[in-house]
Design a protein around this motif. Structure first.
Motif, PDB file in Angstrom:
ATOM      1  N   SER A   1       6.704 -13.135  -0.402  1.00 47.59           N
ATOM      2  CA  SER A   1       6.820 -12.878   1.002  1.00 47.59           C
ATOM      3  C   SER A   1       8.508 -12.522   1.252  1.00 47.59           C
ATOM      4  N   ILE A   2       8.615 -12.088   2.439  1.00 48.37           N
ATOM      5  CA  ILE A   2      10.096 -11.592   2.614  1.00 48.37           C
ATOM      6  C   ILE A   2      10.803 -13.176   2.878  1.00 48.37           C
ATOM      7  N   ALA A   3      10.026 -14.157   3.062  1.00 50.19           N
ATOM      8  CA  ALA A   3      10.527 -15.530   3.368  1.00 50.19           C
ATOM      9  C   ALA A   3      11.176 -15.934   2.228  1.00 50.19           C
TER      10      ALA A   3
ATOM     11  N   TYR B   1      15.020 -18.511   7.210  1.00 50.51           N
ATOM     12  CA  TYR B   1      14.759 -18.660   8.671  1.00 50.51           C
ATOM     13  C   TYR B   1      14.620 -19.999   9.128  1.00 50.51           C
TER      14      TYR B   1
ATOM     15  N   TYR C   1       8.151 -23.414   2.789  1.00 47.53           N
ATOM     16  CA  TYR C   1       7.445 -22.280   2.477  1.00 47.53           C
ATOM     17  C   TYR C   1       8.303 -21.090   1.992  1.00 47.53           C
TER      18      TYR C   1
ATOM     19  N   PRO D   1       5.513  -9.267   1.875  1.00 44.09           N
ATOM     20  CA  PRO D   1       5.280  -8.717   3.092  1.00 44.09           C
ATOM     21  C   PRO D   1       5.990  -9.731   4.155  1.00 44.09           C
ATOM     22  N   GLY D   2       6.301  -8.988   5.355  1.00 43.76           N
ATOM     23  CA  GLY D   2       6.621  -9.612   6.540  1.00 43.76           C
ATOM     24  C   GLY D   2       5.426  -9.916   7.431  1.00 43.76           C
ATOM     25  N   LEU D   3       5.850  -9.936   8.577  1.00 46.41           N
ATOM     26  CA  LEU D   3       5.013 -10.416   9.755  1.00 46.41           C
ATOM     27  C   LEU D   3       3.806  -9.588   9.664  1.00 46.41           C
TER      28      LEU D   3
ATOM     29  N   PHE E   1      -3.107 -16.561   9.068  1.00 42.97           N
ATOM     30  CA  PHE E   1      -1.752 -17.279   8.483  1.00 42.97           C
ATOM     31  C   PHE E   1      -1.162 -18.085   9.496  1.00 42.97           C
TER      32      PHE E   1
ATOM     33  N   GLN F   1       9.932  -5.530  13.238  1.00 40.50           N
ATOM     34  CA  GLN F   1      10.562  -6.895  12.407  1.00 40.50           C
ATOM     35  C   GLN F   1      11.978  -6.276  11.861  1.00 40.50           C
TER      36      GLN F   1
END
Ligand code: NDP
Ligand code: 8X3
Length: 254
Positions: free
Chosen positions: A141-143, A148, A154, A184-186, A191, A244
């Motif tokens: 994930s981009i996370a 953020y 996560y 991926p982002g949003l 999810f 995004q």
């Protein structure tokens, strides 16, 4: 070998979102699928859509060692070797700040996104190495790259996935086995419904008024990586919806 010329993909979390879309994309392109998830009714309907000859299913919890063992035994008993493992099963739970977050949610994310992914990989890798072929596509994930507020555990699980993917590449040098992390982002799937513990209004509000990525967008990335010639390894793909972007770094003043 029963497998003949068809390629075989094992996909965790195939009951919804990216996993389901990836199963459909690959099956439409001639792949055989082993679709895994806890919600058996969902993967049964996927199997119906794709046809039994193209899609095996198994009720499967990536946190259960017995489920992983049963999968490996089942593949062996059918003399099937895996061309592609898509480690997609995963989830975010909660968006509270670290001092308020539910520790059980953190544990579930760690157990699923890290431990489950690691154990699946470790279980299927020896046969890939013996067969001198295989591709592991992890869904990061981009996370895992960008912090953020509320992303705490996560994002950290996905940072683990990113580094694990790179370290797998280091260990697998010379084996011909490929490893890719897709970040991926949003994206609109179940999810957010899962993240907000079934609160549909809250989940819908995340996607309202914007055009997020779709599960099909991610499936296309998986398919593209898997279809590169054998000498090409895509290390990582980071994709975001155009809507995004990045916020400035925050400076808190007293
Ligand atoms: P969904 O909630 O739609 O799908 C998640 C899938 O994971 C489901 O099929 C679910 O199946 C499965 N799953 C969850 N826990 C387990 C478990 N313990 N054992 C087996 N399967 C499990 O979400 P997405 O499709 O969006 O998410 C897929 C992956 O993509 C996740 O790893 C997520 O972190 C990641 N991601 C998502 C983004 C997004 O914005 N949507 C962006 C970036 C990454 P079941 O409940 O039936 O077991
Ligand atoms: C989920 C992507 O942007 O919601 O992995 O954190 S985001």
């Amino acid at each position: 070998m029963t497998q003949s010329s068809r390629k075989l993909a094992v996909i965790t979390g195939a009951s919804s979102g990216f996993g389901r879309a990836t199963a459909i994309k690959l099956a439409q392109n001639g792949w055989q699928i082993v679709a895994l998830a806890r919600r058996v009714d969902r993967i049964e309907s996927l199997q119906k859509e794709l046809g039994e000859a193209n899609c095996q299913i198994k009720g499967f919890d990536v946190r259960q060692d017995a489920d992983i063992r049963a999968l490996v035994d089942s593949l062996k008993s059918q003399d099937l070797s895996v061309d592609l493992l898509v480690n997609n099963a995963g989830l975010a739970l909660g968006l509270d700040s670290a001092d308020k977050a539910d520790l059980n949610d953190w544990q579930t994310m760690i157990d699923t996104n890290i431990t489950g992914l690691v154990k699946m990989t470790r279980a299927l890798l020896p046969d890939m190495v013996a067969a001198k072929k295989g591709h592991i596509v992890n869904i990061g994930s981009i996370a895992g790259t960008y912090p953020y507020p509320g992303g705490n555990a996560y994002g950290a699980t996905k940072a683990f996935v990113a580094q694990f993917s790179l370290n797998l590449r280091a260990d697998l040098a010379g084996t011909g086995i490929r490893v890719t992390n897709i970040e991926p982002g949003l994206a609109e799937s179940e999810f957010s419904l899962v993240r907000f513990h079934g609160d549909k209004n809250k989940a819908d509000s995340i996607y309202a008024g914007v055009e997020p990525l779709t599960p099909t967008d991610i499936a296309e990335s998986v398919f593209w990586c898997a279809n590169q010639p054998a000498h090409v390894n895509i290390n990582r793909i980071e994709l975001m919806p155009t809507c995004q972007s990045f916020a400035p770094l925050t400076i808190s003043k007293e």
